[in-house]
Design an enzyme around this catalytic site. Structure first.
Site, PDB file in Angstrom:
ATOM      1  N   SER A  78      73.666  47.352  36.243  1.00 21.40           N
ATOM      2  CA  SER A  78      74.686  48.345  35.887  1.00 21.40           C
ATOM      3  C   SER A  78      74.303  49.742  36.375  1.00 21.40           C
ATOM      4  O   SER A  78      73.129  50.056  36.557  1.00 21.40           O
ATOM      5  CB  SER A  78      74.861  48.394  34.368  1.00 21.40           C
ATOM      6  OG  SER A  78      75.155  47.114  33.863  1.00 21.40           O
TER       7      SER A  78
HETATM    8  N1  SAH Z   1      71.983  43.957  31.921  1.00 25.50           N
HETATM    9  C1  SAH Z   1      71.820  43.637  33.340  1.00 25.50           C
HETATM   10  C2  SAH Z   1      73.136  43.661  34.086  1.00 25.50           C
HETATM   11  C3  SAH Z   1      73.775  42.388  33.927  1.00 25.50           C
HETATM   12  S1  SAH Z   1      75.101  41.902  34.967  1.00 25.50           S
HETATM   13  C4  SAH Z   1      70.816  44.524  34.002  1.00 25.50           C
HETATM   14  O1  SAH Z   1      70.245  45.410  33.365  1.00 25.50           O
HETATM   15  O2  SAH Z   1      70.559  44.291  35.196  1.00 25.50           O
HETATM   16  C5  SAH Z   1      75.669  40.623  33.880  1.00 25.50           C
HETATM   17  C6  SAH Z   1      74.784  39.431  33.775  1.00 25.50           C
HETATM   18  O3  SAH Z   1      75.358  38.571  32.794  1.00 25.50           O
HETATM   19  C7  SAH Z   1      74.660  38.599  35.048  1.00 25.50           C
HETATM   20  O4  SAH Z   1      73.328  38.439  35.391  1.00 25.50           O
HETATM   21  C8  SAH Z   1      75.314  37.273  34.659  1.00 25.50           C
HETATM   22  O5  SAH Z   1      74.711  36.143  35.284  1.00 25.50           O
HETATM   23  C9  SAH Z   1      75.109  37.252  33.162  1.00 25.50           C
HETATM   24  N2  SAH Z   1      75.992  36.363  32.413  1.00 25.50           N
HETATM   25  C10 SAH Z   1      77.300  36.078  32.608  1.00 25.50           C
HETATM   26  N3  SAH Z   1      77.751  35.223  31.670  1.00 25.50           N
HETATM   27  C11 SAH Z   1      76.691  34.952  30.862  1.00 25.50           C
HETATM   28  C12 SAH Z   1      76.504  34.135  29.706  1.00 25.50           C
HETATM   29  N4  SAH Z   1      77.490  33.409  29.178  1.00 25.50           N
HETATM   30  N5  SAH Z   1      75.270  34.097  29.135  1.00 25.50           N
HETATM   31  C13 SAH Z   1      74.251  34.818  29.642  1.00 25.50           C
HETATM   32  N6  SAH Z   1      74.358  35.597  30.730  1.00 25.50           N
HETATM   33  C14 SAH Z   1      75.565  35.673  31.327  1.00 25.50           C
END
Ligand code: SAH
Length: 209
Positions: free
Chosen positions: A61
């Site tokens: 993000s």
């Molecule tokens: N917080 C992260 C940004 C995440 S982007 C950072 O600091 O880099 C969102 C993430 O959520 C992605 O890696 C995606 O694979 C994950 N995601 C999507 N659906 C999900 C689910 N049901 N359970 C766990 N992770 C999930």
């Protein structure tokens, strides 16, 4: 590149300038080396004012988004926090410095493994990385005093509300694929109170709920 200077500039120009004045959070964002959480080819952009690709169609993000979501979680230091969407691990690293314990769940196995190694290597020892579907929360360590969802969903999964402790907060981007609202839910005497913090765009939360 002087990473420390780049971080200070990031915090002043992108975060303080937009009205976030939580000193402890600002200090931690000046310290946590964001460039270590992005892929090598992206290092020169690590402190820029936007999200970056981290592989598997996912993103780390924008720094400001990490700041505002963390700020409105209102952490005091003694909380158990659940993050849904570990991604690069950067948000979890920030949370680890502001809470007692962080559990972060990631559905993409390769990302979960990479993040687990990275957080271990850089000694973020109070973070547990779980490979799994975070829409179900993570029952084993529930309840949580704070829950942060870093992927977009049409609504907050019920399991997350169930796993939220009394006086707990959930922060999540809620809405359709290309435009969500950042919301916070607080649980007081079993009742939920909702606040809105503006528009945002996240990659989708993919799960059953
Ligand atoms: N917080 C992260 C940004 C995440 S982007 C950072 O600091 O880099 C969102 C993430 O959520 C992605 O890696 C995606 O694979 C994950 N995601 C999507 N659906 C999900 C689910 N049901 N359970 C766990 N992770 C999930």
């Amino acid at each position: 590149m002087n990473y420390k200077k780049a971080r200070e500039h990031m915090v002043e120009s992108q975060i303080m300038n937009r009205g976030i004045l939580n000193e402890k959070l600002l200090e931690i964002m000046k310290q946590v080396p964001r460039h270590l959480f992005v892929s090598k080819s992206m290092i020169s952009a690590a402190y820029d004012d936007h999200p970056l690709p981290i592989g598997h169609g996912q993103t780390i993000s924008q720094p400001y988004m990490v700041a505002i979501m963390t700020d409105i979680l209102e952490l005091k230091g003694d909380e158990k926090v659940l993050e849904v969407g570990a991604g690069s691990g950067y948000q979890a690293a920030i949370l680890s410095k502001l809470a007692k314990k962080v559990v972060t769940v990631e559905r993409v196995k390769e990302l979960a493994e990479r993040t687990k190694k990275l957080l271990k290597k850089y000694k973020y020892e109070n973070v547990k990385v779980i490979h799994g579907d975070g829409t179900k929360g993570y029952e084993k360590n529930a309840p949580y005093n704070a829950i942060i969802v870093t992927a977009a969903a049409p609504k907050i999964p019920n399991k997350l509300i169930e796993q939220l402790a009394e006086n707990g907060r959930i922060v999540a981007p809620i809405g359709p694929r290309w435009h969500q609202e950042l919301i916070r839910i607080k649980k007081t005497n079993g009742k939920l109170e909702k606040d809105y913090f503006g528009g945002c765009i996240f990659v989708p939360l993919i799960g059953d709920d």
